[in-house]
Design an enzyme around this catalytic site. Structure first.
Site, PDB file in Angstrom:
ATOM      1  N   SER A 130      -6.142-109.304 -56.346  1.00  0.00           N
ATOM      2  CA  SER A 130      -6.392-108.738 -55.073  1.00  0.00           C
ATOM      3  C   SER A 130      -7.765-108.865 -55.083  1.00  0.00           C
ATOM      4  CB  SER A 130      -6.023-107.251 -55.182  1.00  0.00           C
ATOM      5  OG  SER A 130      -6.713-106.833 -54.342  1.00  0.00           O
ATOM      6  N   GLU A 132      -9.481-106.615 -53.841  1.00  0.00           N
ATOM      7  CA  GLU A 132      -9.965-105.044 -53.932  1.00  0.00           C
ATOM      8  C   GLU A 132     -10.580-105.191 -55.485  1.00  0.00           C
ATOM      9  OE1 GLU A 132     -10.274-102.646 -51.403  1.00  0.00           O
ATOM     10  OE2 GLU A 132     -10.162-101.740 -53.151  1.00  0.00           O
ATOM     11  N   TYR A 154      -6.249 -98.334 -58.699  1.00  0.00           N
ATOM     12  CA  TYR A 154      -5.379 -99.745 -58.176  1.00  0.00           C
ATOM     13  C   TYR A 154      -6.188-101.001 -58.406  1.00  0.00           C
ATOM     14  CZ  TYR A 154      -3.781-103.446 -55.402  1.00  0.00           C
ATOM     15  OH  TYR A 154      -3.357-104.755 -54.743  1.00  0.00           O
TER      16      TYR A 154
HETATM   17  P1  NAP Z   1       4.164-103.897 -50.697  1.00  0.00           P
HETATM   18  O1  NAP Z   1       4.633-104.381 -49.428  1.00  0.00           O
HETATM   19  O2  NAP Z   1       3.675-102.698 -51.102  1.00  0.00           O
HETATM   20  O3  NAP Z   1       5.374-104.252 -51.948  1.00  0.00           O
HETATM   21  C1  NAP Z   1       5.272-103.940 -53.145  1.00  0.00           C
HETATM   22  C2  NAP Z   1       6.375-104.475 -53.841  1.00  0.00           C
HETATM   23  O4  NAP Z   1       6.501-103.859 -55.401  1.00  0.00           O
HETATM   24  C3  NAP Z   1       7.737-103.598 -53.339  1.00  0.00           C
HETATM   25  O5  NAP Z   1       8.852-104.516 -53.342  1.00  0.00           O
HETATM   26  C4  NAP Z   1       8.005-102.468 -54.232  1.00  0.00           C
HETATM   27  O6  NAP Z   1       9.262-101.920 -54.315  1.00  0.00           O
HETATM   28  C5  NAP Z   1       7.777-102.930 -55.583  1.00  0.00           C
HETATM   29  N1  NAP Z   1       7.410-102.051 -56.535  1.00  0.00           N
HETATM   30  C6  NAP Z   1       6.717-101.100 -56.547  1.00  0.00           C
HETATM   31  N2  NAP Z   1       6.834-100.194 -57.810  1.00  0.00           N
HETATM   32  C7  NAP Z   1       7.423-100.964 -58.327  1.00  0.00           C
HETATM   33  C8  NAP Z   1       8.119-100.840 -59.768  1.00  0.00           C
HETATM   34  N3  NAP Z   1       7.765 -99.761 -60.500  1.00  0.00           N
HETATM   35  N4  NAP Z   1       8.842-101.613 -60.319  1.00  0.00           N
HETATM   36  C9  NAP Z   1       9.402-102.736 -59.740  1.00  0.00           C
HETATM   37  N5  NAP Z   1       8.894-102.934 -58.306  1.00  0.00           N
HETATM   38  C10 NAP Z   1       8.184-102.302 -57.828  1.00  0.00           C
HETATM   39  O7  NAP Z   1       2.905-105.122 -51.245  1.00  0.00           O
HETATM   40  P2  NAP Z   1       2.701-106.670 -50.439  1.00  0.00           P
HETATM   41  O8  NAP Z   1       1.671-106.357 -49.531  1.00  0.00           O
HETATM   42  O9  NAP Z   1       4.067-107.304 -50.233  1.00  0.00           O
HETATM   43  O10 NAP Z   1       1.741-107.061 -51.635  1.00  0.00           O
HETATM   44  C11 NAP Z   1       2.375-108.001 -52.740  1.00  0.00           C
HETATM   45  C12 NAP Z   1       1.684-107.845 -53.786  1.00  0.00           C
HETATM   46  O11 NAP Z   1       0.309-108.444 -53.715  1.00  0.00           O
HETATM   47  C13 NAP Z   1       1.192-106.543 -54.656  1.00  0.00           C
HETATM   48  O12 NAP Z   1       1.080-106.691 -56.002  1.00  0.00           O
HETATM   49  C14 NAP Z   1      -0.298-106.090 -53.894  1.00  0.00           C
HETATM   50  O13 NAP Z   1      -0.817-105.266 -54.834  1.00  0.00           O
HETATM   51  C15 NAP Z   1      -0.519-107.535 -53.864  1.00  0.00           C
HETATM   52  N6  NAP Z   1      -1.731-107.857 -52.964  1.00  0.00           N
HETATM   53  C16 NAP Z   1      -1.461-107.346 -51.603  1.00  0.00           C
HETATM   54  C17 NAP Z   1      -2.389-107.724 -50.542  1.00  0.00           C
HETATM   55  C18 NAP Z   1      -1.949-107.438 -49.130  1.00  0.00           C
HETATM   56  O14 NAP Z   1      -3.238-107.549 -48.245  1.00  0.00           O
HETATM   57  N7  NAP Z   1      -0.996-107.070 -48.918  1.00  0.00           N
HETATM   58  C19 NAP Z   1      -3.822-108.464 -50.977  1.00  0.00           C
HETATM   59  C20 NAP Z   1      -3.707-108.792 -52.242  1.00  0.00           C
HETATM   60  C21 NAP Z   1      -2.842-108.467 -53.216  1.00  0.00           C
HETATM   61  P3  NAP Z   1       9.934-100.956 -53.158  1.00  0.00           P
HETATM   62  O15 NAP Z   1      10.042-101.813 -51.789  1.00  0.00           O
HETATM   63  O16 NAP Z   1      11.056-100.331 -53.655  1.00  0.00           O
HETATM   64  O17 NAP Z   1       8.657 -99.863 -52.873  1.00  0.00           O
HETATM   65  N1  GDD Z   2      -4.534 -97.093 -45.382  1.00  0.00           N
HETATM   66  C1  GDD Z   2      -5.457 -96.489 -44.417  1.00  0.00           C
HETATM   67  N2  GDD Z   2      -5.165 -95.433 -43.586  1.00  0.00           N
HETATM   68  N3  GDD Z   2      -6.526 -97.139 -44.504  1.00  0.00           N
HETATM   69  C2  GDD Z   2      -7.436 -96.498 -43.775  1.00  0.00           C
HETATM   70  C3  GDD Z   2      -7.287 -95.607 -42.674  1.00  0.00           C
HETATM   71  C4  GDD Z   2      -6.131 -94.825 -42.591  1.00  0.00           C
HETATM   72  O1  GDD Z   2      -6.033 -93.921 -41.908  1.00  0.00           O
HETATM   73  N4  GDD Z   2      -8.365 -95.321 -41.972  1.00  0.00           N
HETATM   74  C5  GDD Z   2      -9.544 -96.021 -42.564  1.00  0.00           C
HETATM   75  N5  GDD Z   2      -9.105 -96.904 -43.372  1.00  0.00           N
HETATM   76  C6  GDD Z   2      -9.801 -97.811 -44.200  1.00  0.00           C
HETATM   77  C7  GDD Z   2      -9.556 -97.706 -45.679  1.00  0.00           C
HETATM   78  O2  GDD Z   2     -10.394 -96.914 -46.078  1.00  0.00           O
HETATM   79  C8  GDD Z   2      -9.943 -99.381 -46.094  1.00  0.00           C
HETATM   80  O3  GDD Z   2     -11.209 -99.367 -46.139  1.00  0.00           O
HETATM   81  C9  GDD Z   2      -9.358-100.123 -45.118  1.00  0.00           C
HETATM   82  O4  GDD Z   2      -8.974 -99.218 -43.852  1.00  0.00           O
HETATM   83  C10 GDD Z   2      -8.126-100.888 -45.535  1.00  0.00           C
HETATM   84  O5  GDD Z   2      -7.001-100.155 -45.636  1.00  0.00           O
HETATM   85  P1  GDD Z   2      -5.672-100.463 -46.219  1.00  0.00           P
HETATM   86  O6  GDD Z   2      -4.899-101.040 -44.851  1.00  0.00           O
HETATM   87  O7  GDD Z   2      -5.081 -99.276 -47.102  1.00  0.00           O
HETATM   88  O8  GDD Z   2      -5.863-101.881 -47.274  1.00  0.00           O
HETATM   89  P2  GDD Z   2      -6.873-101.821 -48.427  1.00  0.00           P
HETATM   90  O9  GDD Z   2      -8.015-102.867 -48.060  1.00  0.00           O
HETATM   91  O10 GDD Z   2      -7.029-100.485 -49.292  1.00  0.00           O
HETATM   92  O11 GDD Z   2      -5.841-102.405 -49.560  1.00  0.00           O
HETATM   93  C11 GDD Z   2      -5.109-103.658 -49.277  1.00  0.00           C
HETATM   94  O12 GDD Z   2      -5.702-104.793 -49.285  1.00  0.00           O
HETATM   95  C12 GDD Z   2      -5.827-105.089 -50.778  1.00  0.00           C
HETATM   96  C13 GDD Z   2      -6.586-106.228 -50.666  1.00  0.00           C
HETATM   97  O13 GDD Z   2      -7.899-106.210 -50.431  1.00  0.00           O
HETATM   98  C14 GDD Z   2      -3.529-103.365 -50.155  1.00  0.00           C
HETATM   99  O14 GDD Z   2      -2.891-104.429 -49.378  1.00  0.00           O
HETATM  100  C15 GDD Z   2      -3.846-103.812 -51.644  1.00  0.00           C
HETATM  101  O15 GDD Z   2      -2.691-103.813 -52.001  1.00  0.00           O
HETATM  102  C16 GDD Z   2      -4.511-105.139 -51.412  1.00  0.00           C
HETATM  103  O16 GDD Z   2      -4.797-105.620 -52.766  1.00  0.00           O
END
Ligand code: NAP
Ligand code: GDD
Length: 329
Positions: A130, A132, A154
Site C-alpha cells: 500500500s 500508506e 495498518y
Molecule cells: P477490502 O474491501 O477491505 O477487502 C478486504 C478483504 O479482506 C475482505 O474480503 C475481508 O473479508 C478480508 N479479510 C479481512 N480480515 C480477514 C481475515 N482475518 N481473514 C481472512 N480475510 C480477511 O479491501 P480492498 O480495498 O479490496 O483492498 C484489497 C487489499 O489491498 C487489502 O489488503 C488492502 O489493504 C490493500 N490495498 C488497498 C488499497 C485500496 O485503495 N483499496 C490500496 C492499497 C492496498 P470480509 O469481506 O469478510 O470483511
Molecule cells: N475514511 C474516512 N472517513 N476518511 C476520511 C474522512 C472520513 O469521514 N474524512 C476525511 N478523511 C480522509 C482520511 O483522513 C484520509 O486522509 C483520506 O480521507 C482517505 O481516507 P480513506 O478513504 O479511509 O483511505 P486511506 O487513504 O486511509 O486508506 C485507503 O488507501 C490505502 C492506500 O493508500 C485504504 O484502502 C487502505 O487499505 C489503502 O492501503
C-alpha cells in the site's frame, strides 16, 4: 487450466480480480471468513454458479489468523498464482484494533508465505502492498525506491508484509512480489472509506433522505484511481518472468475537499450547506499527502490508468444515485 487462489475475495479488489481471472479462463479459488451475516454481496453474481459442477469458481472458509487452514488450503488446491488481498484494511480502525491489524495484515502474510513453503508448490505470490507505507512522504511523487515512513498500525503492518514478501523472494527464491497500490475506488468500495462515504451520502441527500455529511480531514491529499484497472495491473505483474515490485497510481493528486466539491457539483448542490467536520473521523497521526509515479509499471508491464479523478467521482455517484432511482442530468 491455471488455478488462482485469492484471499480477500469478498472485498472490493477480490471481487474484481475474481471476475477478471474467470474471464481469462482461470479456475478461481477464493478464501472467505465466516461471518454471522452474509459477506458475499460483492461476489454474489459469480457465486451463484457454485452449485454447477462445471463452475470454475470455488469458495473456501479460512482466516488469515489460522495458519493450519492456510496450509491445508494450499496443499489441497495447489494454485499456480496466489493473490493475497485479505487484510484489516481500514487505516482509522487500525488505531482501535492495532494488535488484530498486526495479526491479520502483517502475520497473516507471513503465514501464507510459509504455507507456500510447507506445501512445496511453485506458486507465484502477489502481496497487496500500500501507498500508506510512504506515510509522511520523503519525496514526491513516490516511486518504488521512496523510503517508507508509516503513520498507522495498518501502515506498519503493511511495511512488515512488504519486507517479509521480499525476504521470502530473496531467501527461498519464491516468485513473490509487491504491488504498491495507491488508493483505488469503485462502486464496490466499502462504505466507511471516504470516497464511497461521500458519493453514498451525496446520493442520499439528493434523494431527500439525509441532510448532512460529517467528515474528518478535508485537506488530506490522495491519488485516487479506479479499482477494476488496478486489478488488471496485479495480473500483469504476475505474468512477468522475473519477480519485481511496482507502484500503481494515476499520477494525479486531489484533496478530500475537491472530491466533496465535485460530487456536490455533479448533483447541483452547494457542498458548504451540508458538510461539517467531526473529530471522530480524524486520525491520531495522518498521512497528509500521497502522489504516485506509475512510470515503472508503464515501462515494464505496459499498464497505465485510464479513469482519472472526475470520471471516477462520476462513476461512483451515478451508481449510488441509481440506488434511489435517480440519474445525473
Ligand atoms: P477490502 O474491501 O477491505 O477487502 C478486504 C478483504 O479482506 C475482505 O474480503 C475481508 O473479508 C478480508 N479479510 C479481512 N480480515 C480477514 C481475515 N482475518 N481473514 C481472512 N480475510 C480477511 O479491501 P480492498 O480495498 O479490496 O483492498 C484489497 C487489499 O489491498 C487489502 O489488503 C488492502 O489493504 C490493500 N490495498 C488497498 C488499497 C485500496 O485503495 N483499496 C490500496 C492499497 C492496498 P470480509 O469481506 O469478510 O470483511
Ligand atoms: N475514511 C474516512 N472517513 N476518511 C476520511 C474522512 C472520513 O469521514 N474524512 C476525511 N478523511 C480522509 C482520511 O483522513 C484520509 O486522509 C483520506 O480521507 C482517505 O481516507 P480513506 O478513504 O479511509 O483511505 P486511506 O487513504 O486511509 O486508506 C485507503 O488507501 C490505502 C492506500 O493508500 C485504504 O484502502 C487502505 O487499505 C489503502 O492501503
Amino acid at each position: 487450466m491455471k488455478k488462482a487462489f485469492l484471499t480477500g475475495v469478498t472485498g472490493q479488489d477480490g471481487s474484481y480480480l475474481a471476475e477478471l481471472l474467470l474471464a481469462k479462463g482461470y479456475e478461481v479459488h477464493g478464501m472467505m471468513r465466516r461471518s454471522s451475516s452474509f459477506n458475499t454481496k460483492r461476489i454474489s453474481h459469480i457465486a451463484h454458479s457454485l452449485q454447477d459442477p462445471a463452475s470454475r469458481f470455488h469458495l473456501h472458509y479460512g482466516d488469515l489468523t489460522d495458519g493450519s487452514a492456510l496450509n491445508r488450503l494450499l496443499k489441497t488446491i495447489k494454485p499456480d498464482e496466489i493473490y493475497h488481498l485479505g487484510a484489516q484494511s481500514h487505516v482509522r480502525v487500525s488505531f482501535d484494533v492495532p494488535e488484530y491489524t498486526g495479526d491479520v495484515t502483517a502475520l497473516g502474510t507471513l503465514r501464507l508465505l510459509d504455507a507456500i513453503r510447507d506445501a512445496n508448490i511453485a506458486a507465484k505470490f502477489y502481496q497487496a502492498s500500500s501507498s500508506e507505507m510512504y506515510g509522511l512522504v520523503k519525496e514526491t511523487p513516490q516511486n518504488e525506491e521512496t523510503p517508507f515512513y508509516p503513520r498507522s498500525p495498518y501502515a506498519c503492518a503493511k511495511v512488515y508484509a512488504y519486507w517479509i514478501t521480499k525476504n521470502y523472494r530473496e531467501a527461498y527464491g519464491l516468485f513473490a512480489i509487491n504491488g504498491i497500490l495507491f488508493n483505488h475506488e469503485s462502486p464496490r468500495r466499502g462504505e466507511n472509506f471516504v470516497s464511497k462515504k461521500i458519493t453514498h451520502t451525496v446520493a442520499r441527500i439528493k434523494a431527500g433522505l439525509e441532510n448532512k455529511l460529517l467528515l474528518g480531514n478535508l485537506q488530506a491529499v490522495r491519488d485516487w484511481g479506479y479499482a477494476p484497472e488496478y486489478v488488471e495491473a496485479m495480473w500483469r505483474m504476475m505474468q512477468q518472468d522475473n519477480p519485481d515490485d511496482y507502484v500503481v497510481a494515476t499520477g494525479e493528486a486531489h484533496t478530500v475537499q475537491e472530491f466533496v466539491e465535485e460530487a456536490f457539483r455533479l448533483v447541483g448542490l452547494n457542498w458548504e450547506q451540508y458538510v461539517s467536520t467531526d473529530p471522530r473521523y480524524y486520525r491520531p497521526s495522518e498521512t497528509p499527502t500521497l502522489l504516485g509515479s506509475y512510470k515503472k509499471a508503464k515501462d515494464k508491464i505496459g499498464w497505465e490508468p485510464k479513469v482519472k479523478f472526475k470520471e471516477l467521482v462520476k462513476i461512483m455517484l451515478e451508481h449510488d444515485l441509481k440506488e434511489h432511482g435517480l440519474t445525473l442530468s
